[in-house]
Motif scaffolding. Sequence first.
Motif, PDB file in Angstrom:
ATOM      1  N   ARG A   1       0.848  -1.198   0.000  1.00 46.13           N
ATOM      2  CA  ARG A   1       0.000   0.000   0.000  1.00 46.13           C
ATOM      3  C   ARG A   1       0.875   1.237   0.000  1.00 46.13           C
ATOM      4  O   ARG A   1       1.809   1.344   0.798  1.00 46.13           O
ATOM      5  N   ALA A   2       0.564   2.170  -0.896  1.00 46.10           N
ATOM      6  CA  ALA A   2       1.303   3.433  -0.975  1.00 46.10           C
ATOM      7  C   ALA A   2       0.297   4.577  -0.920  1.00 46.10           C
ATOM      8  O   ALA A   2      -0.675   4.581  -1.671  1.00 46.10           O
ATOM      9  N   ASN A   3       0.522   5.542  -0.029  1.00 45.98           N
ATOM     10  CA  ASN A   3      -0.451   6.617   0.153  1.00 45.98           C
ATOM     11  C   ASN A   3      -0.047   7.929  -0.503  1.00 45.98           C
ATOM     12  O   ASN A   3      -0.561   8.279  -1.532  1.00 45.98           O
ATOM     13  N   ASN A   4       0.847   8.668   0.071  1.00 44.48           N
ATOM     14  CA  ASN A   4       1.204   9.983  -0.450  1.00 44.48           C
ATOM     15  C   ASN A   4       2.637   9.981  -0.958  1.00 44.48           C
ATOM     16  O   ASN A   4       3.421   9.113  -0.636  1.00 44.48           O
ATOM     17  N   GLY A   5       2.977  10.991  -1.741  1.00 43.56           N
ATOM     18  CA  GLY A   5       4.344  11.119  -2.227  1.00 43.56           C
ATOM     19  C   GLY A   5       4.502  10.604  -3.645  1.00 43.56           C
ATOM     20  O   GLY A   5       3.579  10.672  -4.448  1.00 43.56           O
ATOM     21  N   GLN A   6       5.701  10.093  -3.935  1.00 43.37           N
ATOM     22  CA  GLN A   6       6.018   9.647  -5.283  1.00 43.37           C
ATOM     23  C   GLN A   6       6.675   8.274  -5.259  1.00 43.37           C
ATOM     24  O   GLN A   6       7.476   7.985  -4.380  1.00 43.37           O
ATOM     25  N   VAL A   7       6.323   7.447  -6.260  1.00 43.80           N
ATOM     26  CA  VAL A   7       6.940   6.137  -6.421  1.00 43.80           C
ATOM     27  C   VAL A   7       7.406   6.017  -7.864  1.00 43.80           C
ATOM     28  O   VAL A   7       6.633   6.239  -8.798  1.00 43.80           O
ATOM     29  N   LEU A   8       8.656   5.661  -8.039  1.00 47.72           N
ATOM     30  CA  LEU A   8       9.241   5.451  -9.356  1.00 47.72           C
ATOM     31  C   LEU A   8       9.744   4.012  -9.418  1.00 47.72           C
ATOM     32  O   LEU A   8      10.658   3.635  -8.694  1.00 47.72           O
ATOM     33  N   LEU A   9       9.109   3.188 -10.260  1.00 51.13           N
ATOM     34  CA  LEU A   9       9.503   1.792 -10.439  1.00 51.13           C
ATOM     35  C   LEU A   9      10.080   1.640 -11.842  1.00 51.13           C
ATOM     36  O   LEU A   9       9.380   1.851 -12.834  1.00 51.13           O
TER      37      LEU A   9
ATOM     38  N   PHE B   1       2.823   8.201  -9.398  1.00 52.56           N
ATOM     39  CA  PHE B   1       3.711   7.085  -9.707  1.00 52.56           C
ATOM     40  C   PHE B   1       4.147   7.091 -11.164  1.00 52.56           C
ATOM     41  O   PHE B   1       3.503   7.668 -12.030  1.00 52.56           O
ATOM     42  N   LYS B   2       5.231   6.405 -11.412  1.00 51.93           N
ATOM     43  CA  LYS B   2       5.733   6.115 -12.753  1.00 51.93           C
ATOM     44  C   LYS B   2       6.216   4.673 -12.728  1.00 51.93           C
ATOM     45  O   LYS B   2       7.038   4.300 -11.893  1.00 51.93           O
ATOM     46  N   ALA B   3       5.689   3.840 -13.624  1.00 49.44           N
ATOM     47  CA  ALA B   3       6.153   2.459 -13.797  1.00 49.44           C
ATOM     48  C   ALA B   3       6.719   2.361 -15.203  1.00 49.44           C
ATOM     49  O   ALA B   3       6.003   2.587 -16.180  1.00 49.44           O
ATOM     50  N   TYR B   4       8.003   2.073 -15.300  1.00 47.21           N
ATOM     51  CA  TYR B   4       8.664   2.015 -16.603  1.00 47.21           C
ATOM     52  C   TYR B   4       9.360   0.668 -16.775  1.00 47.21           C
ATOM     53  O   TYR B   4      10.145   0.251 -15.930  1.00 47.21           O
ATOM     54  N   ASN B   5       9.044  -0.012 -17.869  1.00 45.52           N
ATOM     55  CA  ASN B   5       9.689  -1.273 -18.236  1.00 45.52           C
ATOM     56  C   ASN B   5       9.599  -2.325 -17.119  1.00 45.52           C
ATOM     57  O   ASN B   5      10.559  -3.027 -16.840  1.00 45.52           O
ATOM     58  N   CYS B   6       8.444  -2.402 -16.482  1.00 43.40           N
ATOM     59  CA  CYS B   6       8.227  -3.383 -15.415  1.00 43.40           C
ATOM     60  C   CYS B   6       7.534  -4.612 -15.993  1.00 43.40           C
ATOM     61  O   CYS B   6       6.700  -4.501 -16.897  1.00 43.40           O
ATOM     62  N   LYS B   7       7.886  -5.772 -15.471  1.00 45.81           N
ATOM     63  CA  LYS B   7       7.339  -7.022 -15.975  1.00 45.81           C
ATOM     64  C   LYS B   7       6.828  -7.885 -14.828  1.00 45.81           C
ATOM     65  O   LYS B   7       7.512  -8.058 -13.829  1.00 45.81           O
ATOM     66  N   VAL B   8       5.624  -8.418 -15.020  1.00 45.88           N
ATOM     67  CA  VAL B   8       5.032  -9.372 -14.095  1.00 45.88           C
ATOM     68  C   VAL B   8       4.815 -10.634 -14.922  1.00 45.88           C
ATOM     69  O   VAL B   8       3.930 -10.681 -15.775  1.00 45.88           O
ATOM     70  N   GLU B   9       5.660 -11.637 -14.703  1.00 42.70           N
ATOM     71  CA  GLU B   9       5.657 -12.827 -15.542  1.00 42.70           C
ATOM     72  C   GLU B   9       5.434 -14.081 -14.700  1.00 42.70           C
ATOM     73  O   GLU B   9       6.094 -14.275 -13.686  1.00 42.70           O
ATOM     74  N   GLY B  10       4.502 -14.905 -15.133  1.00 42.29           N
ATOM     75  CA  GLY B  10       4.215 -16.129 -14.415  1.00 42.29           C
ATOM     76  C   GLY B  10       4.081 -17.312 -15.337  1.00 42.29           C
ATOM     77  O   GLY B  10       4.104 -17.183 -16.560  1.00 42.29           O
ATOM     78  N   LYS B  11       3.940 -18.458 -14.723  1.00 38.90           N
ATOM     79  CA  LYS B  11       3.660 -19.705 -15.427  1.00 38.90           C
ATOM     80  C   LYS B  11       2.457 -20.313 -14.729  1.00 38.90           C
ATOM     81  O   LYS B  11       2.601 -21.103 -13.805  1.00 38.90           O
TER      82      LYS B  11
ATOM     83  N   PHE C   1      -1.415  -2.924 -11.009  1.00 38.15           N
ATOM     84  CA  PHE C   1      -1.985  -2.155  -9.899  1.00 38.15           C
ATOM     85  C   PHE C   1      -3.362  -2.705  -9.564  1.00 38.15           C
ATOM     86  O   PHE C   1      -4.160  -2.957 -10.457  1.00 38.15           O
ATOM     87  N   GLY C   2      -3.655  -2.865  -8.263  1.00 37.10           N
ATOM     88  CA  GLY C   2      -4.963  -3.358  -7.844  1.00 37.10           C
ATOM     89  C   GLY C   2      -5.978  -2.233  -7.798  1.00 37.10           C
ATOM     90  O   GLY C   2      -6.739  -2.021  -8.725  1.00 37.10           O
ATOM     91  N   TYR C   3      -5.981  -1.482  -6.708  1.00 36.15           N
ATOM     92  CA  TYR C   3      -6.837  -0.303  -6.568  1.00 36.15           C
ATOM     93  C   TYR C   3      -5.960   0.908  -6.845  1.00 36.15           C
ATOM     94  O   TYR C   3      -5.019   1.177  -6.108  1.00 36.15           O
ATOM     95  N   CYS C   4      -6.259   1.619  -7.914  1.00 36.66           N
ATOM     96  CA  CYS C   4      -5.382   2.717  -8.347  1.00 36.66           C
ATOM     97  C   CYS C   4      -6.131   4.035  -8.258  1.00 36.66           C
ATOM     98  O   CYS C   4      -6.828   4.447  -9.180  1.00 36.66           O
ATOM     99  N   ASN C   5      -5.971   4.709  -7.144  1.00 32.05           N
ATOM    100  CA  ASN C   5      -6.660   5.956  -6.855  1.00 32.05           C
ATOM    101  C   ASN C   5      -5.670   7.125  -6.797  1.00 32.05           C
ATOM    102  O   ASN C   5      -5.867   8.069  -6.070  1.00 32.05           O
ATOM    103  N   ALA C   6      -4.588   7.031  -7.550  1.00 31.83           N
ATOM    104  CA  ALA C   6      -3.562   8.076  -7.528  1.00 31.83           C
ATOM    105  C   ALA C   6      -4.132   9.376  -8.073  1.00 31.83           C
ATOM    106  O   ALA C   6      -4.656   9.422  -9.185  1.00 31.83           O
ATOM    107  N   SER C   7      -4.039  10.433  -7.283  1.00 34.10           N
ATOM    108  CA  SER C   7      -4.640  11.710  -7.679  1.00 34.10           C
ATOM    109  C   SER C   7      -3.644  12.862  -7.719  1.00 34.10           C
ATOM    110  O   SER C   7      -4.011  13.985  -8.031  1.00 34.10           O
ATOM    111  N   ASN C   8      -2.392  12.601  -7.415  1.00 33.44           N
ATOM    112  CA  ASN C   8      -1.380  13.646  -7.421  1.00 33.44           C
ATOM    113  C   ASN C   8      -0.940  13.904  -8.862  1.00 33.44           C
ATOM    114  O   ASN C   8      -0.530  13.001  -9.559  1.00 33.44           O
ATOM    115  N   ASN C   9      -1.035  15.133  -9.318  1.00 36.79           N
ATOM    116  CA  ASN C   9      -0.664  15.464 -10.693  1.00 36.79           C
ATOM    117  C   ASN C   9       0.715  16.099 -10.818  1.00 36.79           C
ATOM    118  O   ASN C   9       1.092  16.580 -11.878  1.00 36.79           O
TER     119      ASN C   9
END
Length: 160
Positions: free
Chosen positions: A29-37, A65-75, A89-97
Amino acid sequence: MIITIARQCGYDQKSTSLSFNGVGGAIGRANNGQVLLINFKLENVDLYGKNTAGLIGNVNGGLNFKAYNCKVEGKDNEICGIEHTGGLFGYCNASNNNNIQYDDSISYANHIDGCSVSGYQISAANAGGLIGTNNYDKKICNSKVENCKIEGKTAVGGAI
């Protein structure tokens, strides 16, 4: 590796605790601020809970947030929960512009670029290949979902 509170896949409130609010391969869970993945890769991990996803399970208001070149890979792995479940992203309520500065000249706000999800069963009420539930504007480009089974009771989409 299994991150779980209940092994049963599905959207049954009896099998998954409502208080377990945010299960993610990178961040629960991430609330406020910035996340760069950047270049984050999750492989062959089963995730279960409420607000569940391969990157961030619960993105709450005030976050940028910014997600760049991220991979979720399964079998044949699972990303499952009660509701709000997605490949990235599950619940994506990001409102910071406000923009996140990256690479000295490029800035982004709530942006998914070059990300992919493959080989997962994604299921919940409100399930999507990239985002389970989306509020507010997001920029999505050069991203894909392939070889996934996406199912649920309500609001199910290939991307969102």
